[in-house]
Design a protein around this motif. Structure first.
Motif, PDB file in Angstrom:
ATOM      1  N   GLU A 159       0.824  -1.211   0.000  1.00 52.80           N
ATOM      2  CA  GLU A 159       0.000   0.000   0.000  1.00 52.80           C
ATOM      3  C   GLU A 159       0.857   1.260   0.000  1.00 52.80           C
ATOM      4  O   GLU A 159       0.518   2.250  -0.649  1.00 52.80           O
ATOM      5  CB  GLU A 159      -0.939   0.005   1.213  1.00 52.80           C
ATOM      6  N   LYS A 160       1.954   1.215   0.726  1.00 57.62           N
ATOM      7  CA  LYS A 160       2.837   2.380   0.823  1.00 57.62           C
ATOM      8  C   LYS A 160       3.739   2.533  -0.403  1.00 57.62           C
ATOM      9  O   LYS A 160       4.333   3.592  -0.609  1.00 57.62           O
ATOM     10  CB  LYS A 160       3.694   2.286   2.086  1.00 57.62           C
ATOM     11  N   ASN A 161       3.849   1.474  -1.184  1.00 59.56           N
ATOM     12  CA  ASN A 161       4.724   1.495  -2.366  1.00 59.56           C
ATOM     13  C   ASN A 161       3.950   1.033  -3.595  1.00 59.56           C
ATOM     14  O   ASN A 161       4.255  -0.027  -4.178  1.00 59.56           O
ATOM     15  CB  ASN A 161       5.944   0.605  -2.130  1.00 59.56           C
ATOM     16  N   PRO A 162       2.956   1.807  -4.019  1.00 59.85           N
ATOM     17  CA  PRO A 162       2.081   1.371  -5.118  1.00 59.85           C
ATOM     18  C   PRO A 162       2.775   1.220  -6.466  1.00 59.85           C
ATOM     19  O   PRO A 162       2.296   0.482  -7.320  1.00 59.85           O
ATOM     20  CB  PRO A 162       1.013   2.473  -5.171  1.00 59.85           C
ATOM     21  N   ASN A 163       3.896   1.898  -6.655  1.00 60.86           N
ATOM     22  CA  ASN A 163       4.593   1.852  -7.947  1.00 60.86           C
ATOM     23  C   ASN A 163       5.895   1.054  -7.884  1.00 60.86           C
ATOM     24  O   ASN A 163       6.765   1.214  -8.740  1.00 60.86           O
ATOM     25  CB  ASN A 163       4.876   3.278  -8.437  1.00 60.86           C
ATOM     26  N   SER A 164       6.017   0.221  -6.880  1.00 57.81           N
ATOM     27  CA  SER A 164       7.258  -0.539  -6.709  1.00 57.81           C
ATOM     28  C   SER A 164       7.426  -1.586  -7.803  1.00 57.81           C
ATOM     29  O   SER A 164       6.459  -2.111  -8.347  1.00 57.81           O
ATOM     30  CB  SER A 164       7.255  -1.232  -5.344  1.00 57.81           C
ATOM     31  N   SER A 165       8.682  -1.872  -8.122  1.00 59.61           N
ATOM     32  CA  SER A 165       8.975  -2.953  -9.070  1.00 59.61           C
ATOM     33  C   SER A 165       8.851  -4.289  -8.345  1.00 59.61           C
ATOM     34  O   SER A 165       8.856  -4.351  -7.112  1.00 59.61           O
ATOM     35  CB  SER A 165      10.395  -2.802  -9.625  1.00 59.61           C
ATOM     36  N   GLN A 166       8.764  -5.376  -9.123  1.00 59.09           N
ATOM     37  CA  GLN A 166       8.697  -6.698  -8.516  1.00 59.09           C
ATOM     38  C   GLN A 166       9.977  -7.051  -7.766  1.00 59.09           C
ATOM     39  O   GLN A 166       9.934  -7.708  -6.735  1.00 59.09           O
ATOM     40  CB  GLN A 166       8.392  -7.738  -9.589  1.00 59.09           C
ATOM     41  N   ASP A 167      11.113  -6.600  -8.270  1.00 63.10           N
ATOM     42  CA  ASP A 167      12.375  -6.839  -7.563  1.00 63.10           C
ATOM     43  C   ASP A 167      12.371  -6.160  -6.204  1.00 63.10           C
ATOM     44  O   ASP A 167      12.798  -6.729  -5.191  1.00 63.10           O
ATOM     45  CB  ASP A 167      13.567  -6.346  -8.392  1.00 63.10           C
ATOM     46  N   ASP A 168      11.882  -4.904  -6.170  1.00 59.72           N
ATOM     47  CA  ASP A 168      11.821  -4.174  -4.899  1.00 59.72           C
ATOM     48  C   ASP A 168      10.891  -4.884  -3.920  1.00 59.72           C
ATOM     49  O   ASP A 168      11.196  -4.996  -2.727  1.00 59.72           O
ATOM     50  CB  ASP A 168      11.330  -2.745  -5.128  1.00 59.72           C
ATOM     51  N   ALA A 169       9.752  -5.346  -4.427  1.00 62.81           N
ATOM     52  CA  ALA A 169       8.782  -6.037  -3.569  1.00 62.81           C
ATOM     53  C   ALA A 169       9.368  -7.339  -3.030  1.00 62.81           C
ATOM     54  O   ALA A 169       9.180  -7.673  -1.853  1.00 62.81           O
ATOM     55  CB  ALA A 169       7.503  -6.315  -4.348  1.00 62.81           C
ATOM     56  N   THR A 170      10.097  -8.056  -3.871  1.00 61.01           N
ATOM     57  CA  THR A 170      10.702  -9.323  -3.445  1.00 61.01           C
ATOM     58  C   THR A 170      11.773  -9.081  -2.384  1.00 61.01           C
ATOM     59  O   THR A 170      11.867  -9.817  -1.399  1.00 61.01           O
ATOM     60  CB  THR A 170      11.309 -10.060  -4.646  1.00 61.01           C
ATOM     61  N   LYS A 171      12.573  -8.044  -2.578  1.00 65.28           N
ATOM     62  CA  LYS A 171      13.601  -7.721  -1.584  1.00 65.28           C
ATOM     63  C   LYS A 171      12.970  -7.328  -0.256  1.00 65.28           C
ATOM     64  O   LYS A 171      13.452  -7.708   0.826  1.00 65.28           O
ATOM     65  CB  LYS A 171      14.500  -6.604  -2.108  1.00 65.28           C
ATOM     66  N   ALA A 172      11.864  -6.571  -0.328  1.00 63.22           N
ATOM     67  CA  ALA A 172      11.155  -6.185   0.895  1.00 63.22           C
ATOM     68  C   ALA A 172      10.608  -7.424   1.597  1.00 63.22           C
ATOM     69  O   ALA A 172      10.688  -7.554   2.828  1.00 63.22           O
ATOM     70  CB  ALA A 172      10.025  -5.212   0.565  1.00 63.22           C
ATOM     71  N   LEU A 173      10.060  -8.341   0.816  1.00 58.86           N
ATOM     72  CA  LEU A 173       9.538  -9.585   1.375  1.00 58.86           C
ATOM     73  C   LEU A 173      10.633 -10.393   2.046  1.00 58.86           C
ATOM     74  O   LEU A 173      10.453 -10.931   3.159  1.00 58.86           O
ATOM     75  CB  LEU A 173       8.871 -10.398   0.276  1.00 58.86           C
ATOM     76  N   MET A 174      11.775 -10.504   1.392  1.00 56.91           N
ATOM     77  CA  MET A 174      12.894 -11.272   1.966  1.00 56.91           C
ATOM     78  C   MET A 174      13.365 -10.657   3.272  1.00 56.91           C
ATOM     79  O   MET A 174      13.668 -11.373   4.240  1.00 56.91           O
ATOM     80  CB  MET A 174      14.034 -11.341   0.953  1.00 56.91           C
ATOM     81  N   ASN A 175      13.407  -9.327   3.351  1.00 56.07           N
ATOM     82  CA  ASN A 175      13.788  -8.649   4.593  1.00 56.07           C
ATOM     83  C   ASN A 175      12.789  -8.949   5.700  1.00 56.07           C
ATOM     84  O   ASN A 175      13.176  -9.175   6.858  1.00 56.07           O
ATOM     85  CB  ASN A 175      13.885  -7.139   4.369  1.00 56.07           C
ATOM     86  N   MET A 176      11.505  -8.947   5.351  1.00 53.76           N
ATOM     87  CA  MET A 176      10.480  -9.258   6.354  1.00 53.76           C
ATOM     88  C   MET A 176      10.633 -10.680   6.865  1.00 53.76           C
ATOM     89  O   MET A 176      10.510 -10.924   8.065  1.00 53.76           O
ATOM     90  CB  MET A 176       9.073  -9.082   5.732  1.00 53.76           C
ATOM     91  N   ARG A 177      10.895 -11.603   5.955  1.00 51.63           N
ATOM     92  CA  ARG A 177      11.071 -13.002   6.362  1.00 51.63           C
ATOM     93  C   ARG A 177      12.315 -13.162   7.236  1.00 51.63           C
ATOM     94  O   ARG A 177      12.309 -13.906   8.215  1.00 51.63           O
ATOM     95  CB  ARG A 177      11.183 -13.894   5.124  1.00 51.63           C
ATOM     96  N   ASN A 178      13.384 -12.490   6.892  1.00 46.05           N
ATOM     97  CA  ASN A 178      14.625 -12.591   7.660  1.00 46.05           C
ATOM     98  C   ASN A 178      14.484 -12.004   9.051  1.00 46.05           C
ATOM     99  O   ASN A 178      15.162 -12.429   9.988  1.00 46.05           O
ATOM    100  CB  ASN A 178      15.764 -11.902   6.921  1.00 46.05           C
ATOM    101  N   ASN A 179      13.609 -10.999   9.178  1.00 48.46           N
ATOM    102  CA  ASN A 179      13.444 -10.313  10.466  1.00 48.46           C
ATOM    103  C   ASN A 179      12.263 -10.809  11.279  1.00 48.46           C
ATOM    104  O   ASN A 179      11.989 -10.302  12.368  1.00 48.46           O
ATOM    105  CB  ASN A 179      13.280  -8.799  10.232  1.00 48.46           C
ATOM    106  N   SER A 180      11.550 -11.801  10.729  1.00 43.99           N
ATOM    107  CA  SER A 180      10.359 -12.296  11.460  1.00 43.99           C
ATOM    108  C   SER A 180      10.748 -13.416  12.414  1.00 43.99           C
ATOM    109  O   SER A 180      11.800 -14.008  12.329  1.00 43.99           O
ATOM    110  CB  SER A 180       9.322 -12.793  10.465  1.00 43.99           C
TER     111      SER A 180
END
Length: 202
Positions: free
Chosen positions: A181-202
């Motif tokens: 929601e906060k990054n409506p124009n993000s690329s798929q690479d950016d979204a994947t990197k964000a997801l990986m960070n969330m998984r690593n920090n969860s």
């Protein structure tokens, strides 16, 4: 002497080729499947019309584009990873989806199991949500599902924003929706990197 050198040269070439292909295999195995985005990302979510295992039917026109996110979770009883994910999906359903009509809605889609198998699965894992039956695998084909579990994030405008390959939990789902929601124009690479960070920090 020449024959000996020729055999040695062939051995070196064969060894080099073997090492090259082994390196490719190792590289491929290390890649996160989420770096290969769904072709549906950025597109309208395909309409779904199918029976519900507990009775009745599901039509996505009653869920999509209704001012709330939809979390579309594909699973199957033969999926080992789905077993560890099962309690998390129920937790999300009970504490989030049922809590408010504006919270993200869970749509659970089973691929090719019969009603008895779905009922037994839900009994084993204490699941209470309705399950859409993809009896012939046609819905999964529409969505390009390559394995289970896979979870699609569909925004308030019925646009597919991302697909997660692999298990999810309640916290990841909520954090990732917030990020999208906060990054409506993000690329798929950016979204994947964000997801990986969330998984690593969860």
């Amino acid at each position: 002497m020449q024959k000996k050198n020729f055999n040695k040269k062939n051995l070196i070439i064969s060894g080099s080729i073997l090492i090259f292909f082994m390196s490719l295999m190792i590289y491929a195995l290390k890649q996160d499947p989420n770096f290969t985005p769904s072709q549906l990302v950025g597109e309208k979510a395909p309409i779904i019309s199918a029976p519900i295992s507990q009775g009745g039917s599901f039509n996505s026109e009653n869920s999509f584009n209704k001012g709330r996110w939809v979390v579309l979770n594909f699973w199957s009883s033969y999926c080992v990873v789905c077993r560890s994910e099962a309690p998390e999906i129920e937790n999300f359903y009970q504490t989030i989806s049922l809590n408010s009509a504006t919270n993200p809605e869970l749509v659970s889609i089973n691929i090719q199991d019969d009603k008895e198998a779905i009922s037994q699965w839900q009994s084993n894992y204490g699941q209470t949500f309705p399950v859409v039956q993809d009896t012939k695998g046609l819905i999964s084909i529409q969505y390009g599902v390559t394995g289970t579990p896979e979870t699609f994030f569909i925004d308030k405008n019925s646009i597919v924003r991302y697909r997660i390959a692999g298990a999810v939990n309640k916290n990841i789902i909520l954090k990732f929706i917030d990020w999208l929601e906060k990054n409506p124009n993000s690329s798929q690479d950016d979204a994947t990197k964000a997801l990986m960070n969330m998984r690593n920090n969860s």
